[in-house]
Scaffold this motif. Structure first.
Motif, mmCIF file in Angstrom:
data_model
loop_
_atom_site.group_PDB
_atom_site.id
_atom_site.type_symbol
_atom_site.label_atom_id
_atom_site.label_comp_id
_atom_site.label_asym_id
_atom_site.label_seq_id
_atom_site.Cartn_x
_atom_site.Cartn_y
_atom_site.Cartn_z
ATOM 1 N N TYR A 41 57.512 48.290 82.826
ATOM 2 C CA TYR A 41 58.588 47.331 83.077
ATOM 3 C C TYR A 41 59.882 47.939 82.538
ATOM 4 C CZ TYR A 41 61.399 43.053 82.753
ATOM 5 O OH TYR A 41 62.398 42.121 82.866
ATOM 6 N N ALA A 42 60.954 47.852 83.299
ATOM 7 C CA ALA A 42 62.192 48.534 82.932
ATOM 8 C C ALA A 42 63.392 47.624 83.137
ATOM 9 C CB ALA A 42 62.360 49.815 83.750
ATOM 10 N N LEU A 43 64.417 47.868 82.313
ATOM 11 C CA LEU A 43 65.620 47.052 82.320
ATOM 12 C C LEU A 43 66.822 47.959 82.562
ATOM 13 C CD1 LEU A 43 65.953 43.978 81.825
ATOM 14 C CD2 LEU A 43 66.668 44.541 79.490
ATOM 15 N N MET A 44 67.632 47.598 83.532
ATOM 16 C CA MET A 44 68.813 48.386 83.892
ATOM 17 C C MET A 44 70.077 47.627 83.474
ATOM 18 S SD MET A 44 69.961 49.688 87.703
ATOM 19 C CE MET A 44 68.556 50.787 87.894
ATOM 20 N N LEU A 45 70.988 48.314 82.792
ATOM 21 C CA LEU A 45 72.247 47.708 82.370
ATOM 22 C C LEU A 45 73.395 48.227 83.230
ATOM 23 C CD1 LEU A 45 72.005 47.998 78.462
ATOM 24 C CD2 LEU A 45 70.974 46.289 79.973
ATOM 25 N N ARG A 46 74.456 47.441 83.278
ATOM 26 C CA ARG A 46 75.700 47.910 83.879
ATOM 27 C C ARG A 46 76.455 48.753 82.853
ATOM 28 N NH1 ARG A 46 77.772 42.151 85.860
ATOM 29 N NH2 ARG A 46 78.897 42.426 83.905
ATOM 30 N N GLU A 47 77.551 49.373 83.284
ATOM 31 C CA GLU A 47 78.352 50.176 82.375
ATOM 32 C C GLU A 47 78.907 49.359 81.225
ATOM 33 O OE1 GLU A 47 78.486 50.263 85.592
ATOM 34 O OE2 GLU A 47 78.645 52.320 86.360
ATOM 35 N N ALA A 66 64.346 44.098 72.040
ATOM 36 C CA ALA A 66 63.447 45.160 71.585
ATOM 37 C C ALA A 66 63.261 46.248 72.625
ATOM 38 C CB ALA A 66 62.093 44.560 71.215
ATOM 39 N N MET A 67 63.607 45.969 73.891
ATOM 40 C CA MET A 67 63.445 46.969 74.938
ATOM 41 C C MET A 67 64.566 48.004 74.935
ATOM 42 S SD MET A 67 62.137 44.821 78.259
ATOM 43 C CE MET A 67 62.026 46.340 79.198
ATOM 44 N N VAL A 68 65.655 47.721 74.248
ATOM 45 C CA VAL A 68 66.810 48.627 74.259
ATOM 46 C C VAL A 68 66.553 49.753 73.262
ATOM 47 C CG1 VAL A 68 69.286 48.835 73.920
ATOM 48 C CG2 VAL A 68 68.331 46.731 74.882
ATOM 49 N N SER A 69 66.470 50.957 73.788
ATOM 50 C CA SER A 69 66.134 52.107 72.950
ATOM 51 C C SER A 69 67.316 52.503 72.074
ATOM 52 C CB SER A 69 65.732 53.287 73.828
ATOM 53 O OG SER A 69 65.524 54.438 73.048
ATOM 54 N N ASP A 70 67.004 52.894 70.816
ATOM 55 C CA ASP A 70 68.037 53.441 69.928
ATOM 56 C C ASP A 70 67.846 54.928 69.730
ATOM 57 O OD1 ASP A 70 65.731 53.438 68.462
ATOM 58 O OD2 ASP A 70 66.508 52.218 66.805
ATOM 59 N N ARG A 71 67.038 55.552 70.596
ATOM 60 C CA ARG A 71 66.717 56.972 70.450
ATOM 61 C C ARG A 71 67.279 57.829 71.589
ATOM 62 N NH1 ARG A 71 60.261 56.652 68.857
ATOM 63 N NH2 ARG A 71 60.492 55.260 67.054
ATOM 64 N N LYS A 72 67.979 57.225 72.515
ATOM 65 C CA LYS A 72 68.484 57.986 73.657
ATOM 66 C C LYS A 72 69.793 57.363 74.142
ATOM 67 C CE LYS A 72 66.466 55.226 77.337
ATOM 68 N NZ LYS A 72 65.986 55.215 78.694
ATOM 69 N N ASP A 73 70.438 58.083 75.031
ATOM 70 C CA ASP A 73 71.652 57.563 75.662
ATOM 71 C C ASP A 73 71.286 57.036 77.043
ATOM 72 O OD1 ASP A 73 74.251 56.877 75.959
ATOM 73 O OD2 ASP A 73 74.994 58.904 76.385
ATOM 74 N N PHE A 74 72.029 56.060 77.518
ATOM 75 C CA PHE A 74 71.782 55.464 78.817
ATOM 76 C C PHE A 74 73.044 54.721 79.252
ATOM 77 C CE2 PHE A 74 70.178 52.747 75.427
ATOM 78 C CZ PHE A 74 70.868 51.564 75.643
ATOM 79 N N ILE A 75 73.108 54.411 80.536
ATOM 80 C CA ILE A 75 74.261 53.687 81.063
ATOM 81 C C ILE A 75 74.352 52.320 80.388
ATOM 82 C CG2 ILE A 75 75.184 52.517 83.111
ATOM 83 C CD1 ILE A 75 74.207 54.799 84.792
ATOM 84 N N GLY A 76 75.523 52.022 79.843
ATOM 85 C CA GLY A 76 75.760 50.742 79.193
ATOM 86 C C GLY A 76 75.607 50.758 77.690
ATOM 87 N N ARG A 77 75.102 51.872 77.131
ATOM 88 C CA ARG A 77 74.831 51.867 75.685
ATOM 89 C C ARG A 77 76.116 51.736 74.874
ATOM 90 N NH1 ARG A 77 72.067 56.620 71.904
ATOM 91 N NH2 ARG A 77 72.135 55.393 69.982
#
Length: 959
Positions: free
Chosen positions: A657-663, A838-849
């Motif tokens: 299961y995956a969650l996509m954020l906007r910028e 809890a699904m938002v990773s603090d170990r990588k970069d991603f769109i919206g971080r």
């Protein structure tokens, strides 16, 4: 005003009948409404917007500011049309506008007595009080006084269409420059489109008295059009108005279809590698007292009515034309029509006024020595020069520069796809236009590498004549449509509105249906004279599409009602129809809503379907989900950057299961990622966001990270997807005879398997659940959909297989607290707001971080998703209710602290449940609130609880 006994480009053998304000009149094919009215002796056609002054026909083209009428035909009434743009056809009913009780005796003409009161800024200064006066009193009155026609909402709907074309060279305008450019380009082998807003190509050649190559100008134009018609690489589009220029060589144009066609008009999107704008020039009126009186006409229009339409616009004329060649040609045309000449105004004359109640009767002026003169006349031919029609060029930000030599706003030399030629860049001599069209076409061909470069010289605009006419004192109109006078412009200057954009809005200069074609250059010159400024410093306002008014129907096309967007049907649609399914539109799809049995109400059907899924097995169509295959050595890295959760540990055969954020850090979409192979993934997106997610992914791959080795393929329509859900779902899967191990140990939750059912039905099976029960989404190529549905129903009969639709799917997901786009995922929520922090990773970069770290998005007190149940246990929770700490006060008000997103009756739990956003919601578990719905007139006490109301431990989906 009479029809001339011979000449013109009309079909005298056919007679057309029409009415004007109920009076029967006749004309001929080839006439415009304006020429037919003049031929029937009707010069008075309208009343002005503000003062209700009598107005006639000024021009012969799209620049007409005065002669606005309402046309009624079999498609209903269309107001605000220019009489000069309506091609006459049999049976038209024409009505004048802005008058009561009739055109010749208009009660609104009394407003002329308050001319000084109704000056510029009158509305802004007057209608500010009382507080609600505008909406309750003034608005209706002013609209009636300035009424510009009405439409008939009950009339049959006209049909419109949208189409596309592309070419090497697009030529806009069919005068001397346009015809020459099109012929030159076509003979060189370029695919060429020539568009002309008139029904008859030729432009000003149609009424020119000159000869080209010893041939009459109209005949030369007809020969050129005939030569173009013989070429297979040329498309000539008459009755087509190019109204807007857009990026990358795109022109929008509307083609008005002739009577008897299936469509009333067609909106064309034309993409060209090069565009040659040969739109010509518009003749300028002269500003003087009484210049708005009917029978004051542009000299070029008079020549057009005489030579093209065989109409004498008057019996005795006065001539006030700046250019000597234009003046001599006008006098020649008057002689051809047998119209007497009462006066030819000399150089430096000062026009002091006109007289006549409903049309021109006389003209007054003073010569250079101050002697007064008066001429009795019923026609005044005026011309202050010509203004290039460079509007399309300027729409893309190409500013026009005032040229003192020609006294015009001219387009500069440009390197874009659109190039002005001929009159559009101030070239007015016919032979110069021919040379300019040829040179511009050769230049365009050379740039496209379709022709050897020929450095042909391009003519330069010639200086404007020195002769000018002066104006006496009195009400002199600069903008004839909006009743803007020289005094209005002077008032705007005195009150501080000196910028050209402010002058436009304060005085309404150039804001009518003519878009200021006859008023803007004069307006700039008036401002310059009043303020003592250089016209080049004043500039011009922003040019925007449309160049001339376009019916909204043409912009909309056939996309109305149920056809507003294409209706999409899933591969299971026919099978569901045979099962008695009730459908509804969802996200552009015709989706299964519920499956009623005989005489079964919707709620009863939903309850039955829900119980079947919770106790047996049901099947639901999931084909509408977006599906994107992602391949390449960098596919996992690409997806890791797109989605906020950690997916780096996924392995082949697993689903995440995956969650996509906007910028900006807000949740964009949720879905699943399935790894099908080492460098092969399948991503799903919600139905509502499928197209948006696809655009987002392709933009990221092509623009943001083009260095990544990744290939995207949208396979949404390739696969039919049928989910089976319920305690017996695995039993049904095994009964379908898969060629892979479907046991719980071998095929647990969040896995994917590829293979066949029954040895011959190719499938991908995903062990995922939106219902909270054991569930398998079976994907098969779309052509096998009926086969799959038949097998599932046949094998599922042992467990009472029950199809269910969107209504039941919504109940099941609310019971489990799952999210839906448009309700919970509404573009304003972070993952933490939705309980997914809890699904938002603090170990990588991603769109919206980066923007997710904004203090406002991390602060306490934000609205958070919670579950709600009625405190009484059975009270229905109203849809769309607002949550509040207190009951409603005596005025029916309460301070809100949240709102509901979904509310249903749960057949499984036996009571209503709801989801909603509540400030600090997760810290308020067990609190009691009020749910108020002013729409439903209900207030219910609700208790705050967890989002998941059914099987919170998730034990059932692993069964």
């Amino acid at each position: 005003m009479t029809r001339l006994p011979q000449g013109g480009l009309i079909d005298r053998a056919t007679r057309l009948r029409f009415t004007f304000d109920g009076q029967p009149m006749t004309g001929h094919p080839g006439d415009t409404l304006a020429s037919a009215l003049l031929a029937n002796g009707q010069q008075l056609v309208a009343r002005s917007l503000k003062y209700h002054r009598p107005r006639g026909i000024l021009s012969a083209g799209l620049e007409e500011p005065c002669a606005l009428v309402t046309l009624t035909d079999q498609t209903g009434s269309t107001p605000n049309l220019k009489a000069t743009e309506i091609m006459l056809r049999d049976g038209l009913a024409i009505t004048s506008q802005n008058n009561w009780p009739r055109l010749s005796r208009d009660a609104g003409a009394v407003l002329q007595l308050g001319g000084n009161i109704l000056a510029a800024g009158f509305y802004y200064k007057t209608f500010k009080w009382p507080r609600h006066g505008w909406s309750k009193r003034y608005s209706g009155l002013i609209r009636r006084l300035a009424g510009h026609g009405k439409i008939d909402p009950e009339a049959p709907q006209a049909q419109y269409d949208k189409r596309n074309r592309h070419c090497d060279i697009l030529v806009i305008g069919s005068g001397a420059a346009g015809l020459t450019a099109a012929l030159t380009a076509a003979h060189a082998g370029a695919t060429t489109i020539l568009i002309e807003q008139d029904h008859l190509p030729g432009g000003s050649l149609l009424f020119s008295g000159s000869k080209l190559d010893a041939e009459r100008a109209p005949d030369w134009a007809a020969d050129a059009v005939g030569a173009l018609a013989e070429l297979s690489n040329v498309t000539v589009m008459p009755r087509t108005l190019a109204f807007g220029q857009y990026d990358h060589g795109q022109i929008l144009a509307v083609e008005t279809m002739p009577p008897g066609s299936n469509s009333h008009a067609i909106l064309w999107k034309i993409r060209a590698r090069r565009i040659l704008l040969a739109a010509g020039a518009t003749e300028r009126p002269i500003v003087f007292p009484g210049n708005d009186r009917p029978s004051v006409m542009l000299a070029g229009a008079v020549r057009s009515y005489i030579r093209r339409f065989a109409v004498a616009p008057g019996r005795r004329a006065a001539v006030a034309v700046v250019d000597p060649d234009e003046r001599e040609d006008t006098l020649a045309a008057l002689r051809e029509a047998g119209i007497g000449v009462a006066a030819v105004l000399p150089r430096g004359a000062t026009i002091t006024g006109t007289s006549g109640r409903l049309r021109l009767r006389s003209l007054r002026w003073r010569d250079e020595n101050g002697r007064r003169h008066r001429a009795t006349c019923d026609l005044l031919c005026v011309s202050g020069g010509w203004s290039p029609n460079a509007h399309l060029f300027a729409q893309m930000g190409g500013g026009l520069s005032y040229d003192e030599t020609t006294r015009n706003l001219l387009p500069p030399d440009a390197a874009g796809p659109l190039r002005p030629i001929g009159g559009t860049r101030g070239i007015l001599d016919t032979y110069d236009c021919i040379a300019d069209g040829k040179a511009a076409a050769h230049q365009a061909l050379a740039e496209l590498e379709m022709h050897k470069h020929l450095n042909l010289p391009r003519p330069a605009p010639k200086p404007a004549p020195e002769q000018r006419f002066h104006s006496g004192r009195g009400k002199a109109f600069v903008d004839l449509q909006n009743d803007v006078t020289r005094a209005d412009i002077a008032l705007a200057q005195r009150e501080g509105y000196r910028d050209i954009e402010l002058v436009k809005r304060y005085t309404t200069l150039g804001m009518g249906t003519d878009q200021g074609k006859t008023s803007w250059t004069n307006g700039v010159l008036e401002i310059a004279a009043l303020a003592g400024r250089d016209p080049a410093e004043i500039g011009h306002t922003t040019y925007r599409p449309p160049y001339s008014p376009v019916t909204i129907g043409a912009l909309v096309g056939v996309e109305t009602g149920g056809d507003m967007i294409p209706t999409r049907r899933t591969p299971f649609h026919r099978g569901f129809e045979r099962m008695g399914c009730v459908f509804l539109t969802s996200g552009g799809w015709l989706y299964a809503r519920y499956f009623p049995r005989e005489d079964e109400a919707m709620q009863a059907a939903i309850n039955r379907e829900c119980n079947a899924v919770r106790t047996g097995v049901g099947c639901v169509d999931m084909s509408t989900l977006g599906k994107v295959e992602v391949r390449g050595s960098d596919a996992l890295e690409f997806l890791s950057r797109l989605y906020c959760n950690n997916i780096g540990t996924i392995t082949p055969g697993r689903v995440r299961y995956a969650l996509m954020l906007r910028e900006d850090g807000y949740v964009f979409d949720d879905g699943t990622i399935a790894q099908l192979g080492d460098d092969h993934f399948l991503v799903t997106a919600t139905t509502a966001n499928a197209a948006s997610v696809w655009r987002h992914m392709t933009k990221s791959a092509q623009v943001d990270w083009p260095d990544l080795d990744v290939t995207l393929t949208d396979v949404s329509d390739h696969w039919a997807s049928l989910a089976i859900a319920g305690p017996h779902a695995r039993d049904l899967l095994l009964a379908l005879d898969p060629d892979f191990d479907g046991s719980r140990a071998a095929f647990p939750f969040a896995r994917v398997r590829e293979g066949h059912l029954g040895g011959n039905l190719p499938v991908r099976v995903f062990s995922v659940s939106f219902s909270g029960e054991v569930s398998f989404e079976i994907n098969t190529p779309a052509g096998f959909a009926d086969n799959l549905l038949t097998r599932v129903r046949a094998q599922g009969a042992a467990w009472g297989i029950t199809p269910y639709g969107l209504e039941t799917l919504d109940v099941l997901r609310i019971e489990k607290g799952h999210l839906s786009v448009g309700t919970e995922i509404d573009g304003r929520r972070t993952a933490r707001d939705l309980g997914l922090g809890a699904m938002v990773s603090d170990r990588k970069d991603f769109i919206g971080r980066a923007l997710l770290q904004r203090p406002a998005l991390q602060a306490s007190g934000r609205e958070e998703l919670v579950g709600l149940t009625p405190e009484g246990g059975t009270s229905p929770i109203p849809h769309g209710a607002v949550m509040s700490e207190e009951p409603l006060d005596d005025d029916g008000r309460a301070t809100g602290c949240g709102h509901l997103t979904a509310a249903v009756h749960s057949p499984t739990l036996g009571h209503p449940i709801a989801l909603g956003f509540l400030a600090d919601g997760r810290a308020r578990m067990g609190d009691t609130l009020w749910a108020h719905s002013p729409v439903a007139g209900q207030s219910v006490r609700v208790r705050v609880g967890p989002v998941c109301a059914y099987d919170p431990q998730g034990e059932r989906l692993h069964g």
